[in-house]
Write an enzyme that holds these catalytic residues in place. Structure first.
Site, PDB file in Angstrom:
ATOM      1  N   HIS A  25      52.117 -54.432 -45.012  1.00 21.88           N
ATOM      2  CA  HIS A  25      51.295 -54.490 -46.221  1.00 21.88           C
ATOM      3  C   HIS A  25      52.152 -54.805 -47.447  1.00 21.88           C
ATOM      4  CE1 HIS A  25      48.974 -52.310 -49.516  1.00 21.88           C
ATOM      5  NE2 HIS A  25      48.088 -53.175 -49.066  1.00 21.88           N
ATOM      6  N   HIS A  82      49.884 -58.690 -56.077  1.00 23.59           N
ATOM      7  CA  HIS A  82      48.735 -57.923 -55.600  1.00 23.59           C
ATOM      8  C   HIS A  82      47.577 -57.943 -56.590  1.00 23.59           C
ATOM      9  CE1 HIS A  82      46.213 -54.306 -55.236  1.00 23.59           C
ATOM     10  NE2 HIS A  82      46.202 -54.680 -53.972  1.00 23.59           N
TER      11      HIS A  82
HETATM   12 CA    CA Z   1      46.115 -57.204 -49.896  1.00 23.41          CA
END
Ligand code: CA
Length: 351
Positions: free
Chosen positions: A28, A70
């Site tokens: 992630h 992000h």
């Molecule tokens: Ca993402």
């Protein structure tokens, strides 16, 4: 119970219905538990941990370049507020879409922070990589693909991409077609079929349907698509009525036929952990929510987010990070997980 000997073919059949053969580890934002998210350094470290996929979050610049961030803001992970103090919008945020790639490349990237009431920058995760140390910058999507493909060549693994098109509704409103631009880059680098090691994800169902129904066929591509799932009040996806943005309602996805509807245009879902396991669960009573079965009945793969090893991020029904992985991999039987700590998930699965 007495054990009967079954023919191998029946055993295989029985086995395959309840064992998830090869669950995935998705890094992630890279190895973001250890290095600032979405930097090439975080991706390189993630690569060395041998996950199945490494995630890219993609936003667009003023000059239509694709960068790894992000948020579609720059202020949580860079020194943009010091470098370009006059460039915030009325809401105080510095939008990547208002800056050229050259400007963004000139920024210093750090471990993510929040600004408190006193105006001090406080690390989102105090025990992660120290703020403002070493030297990091914002990579482009192409730079990251070249890094992963280059390492696939030198180290010989086959690690895939898991790009997320961030806030396509916002980019569309700003006059930019981010999805088309992302697909173009992916195709240039050889990702154009469902057999390729890539999942393309987005929270925006309208855009994901458009990608499936229009963009992929028009570009002679076919990729595995993942519908990320939010609760409506997260304001993760907005729809515009003139200049007024309203949150897109995700409620239909939680209806009994919701997953069948998603399966019309996507291959999998990325739900929040608590959408699969009830937070009221206890160690001895793990309550799996209906969404899991509904997704599997619709033949969707299920890749929940986000598994973090910080003590305050371990669910109350789990005694440790590994125990939380055990719940999801072995009890819920998810097909993969997004984690900031890919090394821990890889070593759990290797045991
Ligand atoms: Ca993402």
């Amino acid at each position: 119970m007495k054990c009967k000997i079954l023919p191998l073919s029946i055993l295989t059949l029985v086995f395959s219905t309840w064992v998830n053969a090869d669950p995935l580890v998705i890094a992630h934002r890279g190895a973001s538990g250890y290095l600032p998210e979405h930097t090439l350094e975080a991706k390189t470290l993630a690569y060395a941990m041998k996950p199945d996929y490494i995630e890219q979050d993609v936003v667009m610049t003023k000059d239509d370049q694709l960068v790894m961030l992000h948020d579609h803001y720059l202020d949580r992970v860079t020194d943009v507020a010091e470098r370009f103090p006059s460039r915030a919008r009325d809401d105080g945020r510095y939008y990547a879409i208002d800056f050229t790639l050259a400007e963004i490349k000139s920024l210093r990237v750090t471990e993510g922070f929040n600004v408190d009431e006193k105006g001090d920058k406080v690390a989102g995760y105090p025990n992660r990589f120290p703020m403002w140390k070493s030297s990091f910058t914002v990579p482009t999507l192409a730079e990251e693909i070249e890094l992963i493909q280059g390492l696939n060549q030198t180290l010989g693994y086959d690690i895939g991409l898991y790009p997320e098109i961030k806030a396509p509704w916002f980019h569309r409103h700003e006059g930019k077609d981010i999805s088309k631009a992302v697909l173009k880059v992916l195709k240039e680098y050889g990702y154009d079929s469902k057999e390729d090691k890539i999942y393309l994800q987005s929270f925006d169902p309208i855009e994901l349907k458009r990608i499936n129904d229009e963009l992929l066929p028009a570009m002679k591509m076919d990729l595995k698509l993942v519908q990320l799932i939010a609760y409506t009040d997260w304001n993760e996806t907005m729809t515009y009525r003139g200049e007024v943005a309203e949150p897109y309602s995700y409620d239909w996805m939680f209806q009994s036929d919701g997953m069948a509807k998603v399966a019309v245009y996507a291959d999998g879902i990325g739900p929040w952990k608590s959408m699969l396991v009830d937070d009221e669960s206890t160690k001895d009573n793990i309550i799996i929510k209906p969404l899991m079965k509904q997704a599997k009945d619709a033949s969707l793969v299920v890749h929940p987010f986000t598994f973090r090893a910080e003590p305050d991020r371990i669910a109350a029904y789990a005694t440790s990070f590994e125990d939380m992985l055990d719940v999801f991999y072995n009890k819920v039987k998810v097909d993969g997980i997004f984690t900031d700590y890919p090394d821990k998930a890889v070593s759990f699965l290797n045991k």
